[in-house]
Write an enzyme that holds these catalytic residues in place. Sequence first.
Site, PDB file in Angstrom:
ATOM      1  N   ASP A 104       4.567   2.736   4.634  1.00  0.00           N
ATOM      2  CA  ASP A 104       3.336   2.032   4.973  1.00  0.00           C
ATOM      3  C   ASP A 104       3.559   1.327   6.320  1.00  0.00           C
ATOM      4  OD1 ASP A 104       0.794   1.057   5.009  1.00  0.00           O
ATOM      5  OD2 ASP A 104       0.861   0.145   3.039  1.00  0.00           O
TER       6      ASP A 104
HETATM    7  C1  BGC Z   1      -2.229  -0.072   4.432  1.00  0.00           C
HETATM    8  C2  BGC Z   1      -2.285   1.406   4.144  1.00  0.00           C
HETATM    9  C3  BGC Z   1      -2.884   2.143   5.313  1.00  0.00           C
HETATM   10  C4  BGC Z   1      -2.055   1.831   6.544  1.00  0.00           C
HETATM   11  C5  BGC Z   1      -2.482   2.593   7.787  1.00  0.00           C
HETATM   12  C6  BGC Z   1      -1.640  -0.397   5.786  1.00  0.00           C
HETATM   13  O1  BGC Z   1      -1.843  -1.715   6.129  1.00  0.00           O
HETATM   14  O2  BGC Z   1      -1.500  -0.704   3.418  1.00  0.00           O
HETATM   15  O3  BGC Z   1      -3.015   1.652   2.965  1.00  0.00           O
HETATM   16  O4  BGC Z   1      -2.941   3.514   5.045  1.00  0.00           O
HETATM   17  O5  BGC Z   1      -2.141   0.445   6.798  1.00  0.00           O
HETATM   18  O6  BGC Z   1      -3.612   2.099   8.360  1.00  0.00           O
END
Ligand code: BGC
Length: 745
Positions: free
Chosen positions: A269
């Site tokens: 993530d």
């Molecule tokens: C989130 C994810 C997301 C990623 C990319 C993160 O802050 O937890 O779910 O896919 O950002 O934008």
Amino acid sequence: MEKSEILALIDSLSVEEKIGQLVQLTGDFFADGTETTVTGPIKKLGLHQGYNIYHTGSILNITNAEEIIKIQDKYLKNSTHKIPLLFMADIIYGFRTIFPIPLAQTCSWNFDLIEEAASVSAKECYEEGVHVTFAPMVDIVRDPRWGRVMESPGEDPLIAELYAQRVIQGIQGKDSEQKIPADKIAGCVKHFAAYGAPVAGREYNAVDMSEHTLREVYLPSYLAAVKAKVKLVMTAFNTLNGIPSTGNEWLNKKILREEFGFAGVLISDYAAVEELITHGYANGAKEAAHLALKATVDIDMKTSVFANELAGVVQSDEQMMTLLNEAVYRIVSLKNELGLFEDPYRGLKNKSAESSSILSVKHKETALRLSEESIVLLKNDGILPLEKDKKVAIIGPYHDETSTLGMWAIKGDVKDTITLKEGINKISEADHHQFCRGSHLLEKGSTQSLGKYEEQIPNEPISQDELIEEAVKVAENVDIVILALGESIYQSGEGGSRTDLTLPKPQQELFESIRALNKSLITIIYSGRPLILTDVEKQSNALIQAWFPGTMGGEALARILYGVTNPSGKLSMSFPRSMGQIPVYYSELNTGRPNLAENGFYRFASRYIDESNQPLYPFGYGISYTTFRYKNISLNKKQMTHHDELIVTVEVENVGNYDGDEIVQLYLKDRFGSTARPIKILKDFKKVFIKKGETKSISFTIVEEQLKIYRNDMSYASELGQFDVFIGSNSEDLPLKETFELVGE
Ligand code: BGC
């Protein structure tokens, strides 16, 4: 490319080029002028001076065709091996055609329609050049304080499994074993694992749970995604029992890859690799890189850790070098499966405004249907559906609001939203209606809690008192008031944990002022989570949960209000009565001292002394304009063996005045187990259309697989003994009961 060609290509890459494939950057790194020099964004990320951005493997959240073409062009011109870039983005529940938020979608219990919606999203992504979407999120959530509950399928493992499977089929296609066909893209299931269970519902907080609960409740939806051949998995931010998921070898290597058989790309993530240091788990960037690669993380989203440190990690460490090669293989294979080597501009050739399906009538129709089926009627004393000649006032911050798409609709445009007012005007004669705002959305001075989203909240030019005064005047002249209330879309979503889930204060004031007029009152709630509606429901003649219903939400609501559509949605998450009950969910354990009605107010039972154990509305609940009567349960046998099928049949009669859909639910209780069993657990359901006056016979087939449990040693098997089967219209209203036994051969 064949496997041998991919391997040969990887063989020809330098270590730096291999590492580059594991790096994900945002598009600004490729803005004009970056070329090979170090620019602002590179410095900000802390990439080392020698990092060549033309080694990079993928790009985050660039979602428009023109930019994608420009960046891909520039990249391919400048990179030696010309391995096309992958473009990944958060298209969670719609690209331009925005569907209801996932928590609402699962209230439809219509997984054909959910799959259709996911394929609409995929097609719109494909046409705009996006290769991978970071969806579906399949984290089970039982604590509505957590803001990301809006992105989740809710509290139940079966619903979450079906959601995982069908959304992936919609995104990737049914036979996505290898190549991903045109109009489809790659899906990424997230957040592995158990991100939806942070302590106290606080965003990014630690997750502490037994392996038993993890396996029985939280892991099945990710496993369902892997079985549906999802191409990517995203790690979670949180620690799980003390180990951050992104550096958790047991979780990612042993469970995900070895046990589940996941062979695709594991992406961290956002900045989660670097956060291994903040967690206090990695002592510096090099160790973070080492731990993440060892846990088989393939892509480092948006940090410089892999870019800066992996060379040092793999140098003279054969095992780590092998892991690097395996990661590159998985990433390059994904590019190959998407057909990027044949066409790096996948989906973007021969593009024209005429051929675009984005926001097409057909896509909007799918959104309308899913909105209608996601909306849940929670209470109705007979006031609904509305008679067309009644004078109605529609009051509240949501009476004509376009910002009803939810926080993760990054490509959604509020200009496309059909508001409640527009929906009603389309259906009923305009002169019967009056509309007014009635209240501020949020309390003045409270908006700074929304952080960077504060600026999205429009200024309220009129004072709260004036708004209420006007609303009362309007309401006095009508027969019925519809209050359109709710939380702001920025109060849920990522970073949107809350401790008070009642309506924002100004709206409570509006509610009180209107209620005092003693008019018939219909309340519609817009929210990204179950709110505490205990007072609101008591004083409303009807209550409708609209969620954030997407582009077509206003039209869907109007059709329900006027009975063009008979509501059929049922909750995929329990609605608590009070904050102190949280988490409240239906499939709880019995405890040694259950709170039994026949014992009255017995103190030494598992109960609160100041609140009921029951939620305000249980999982599976939702009413219709008609009434269904359940009768005549029968089993084709009372005993089954491991290889048998047991058939349960019931009859459901539509005894009301409208045709309607009913979601018939089957729950099981395993009377005794080597681990304590929940009081009931959803095992099957059918959504059936029944005409008024008609009776339908509905059959369910029970097989041994549905009886399996996790035992103390974590083996997964059924155990001989008696099972109760309950059938009814929600997890509490289960009038039909039978018992059967699983016996040996
Ligand atoms: C989130 C994810 C997301 C990623 C990319 C993160 O802050 O937890 O779910 O896919 O950002 O934008």
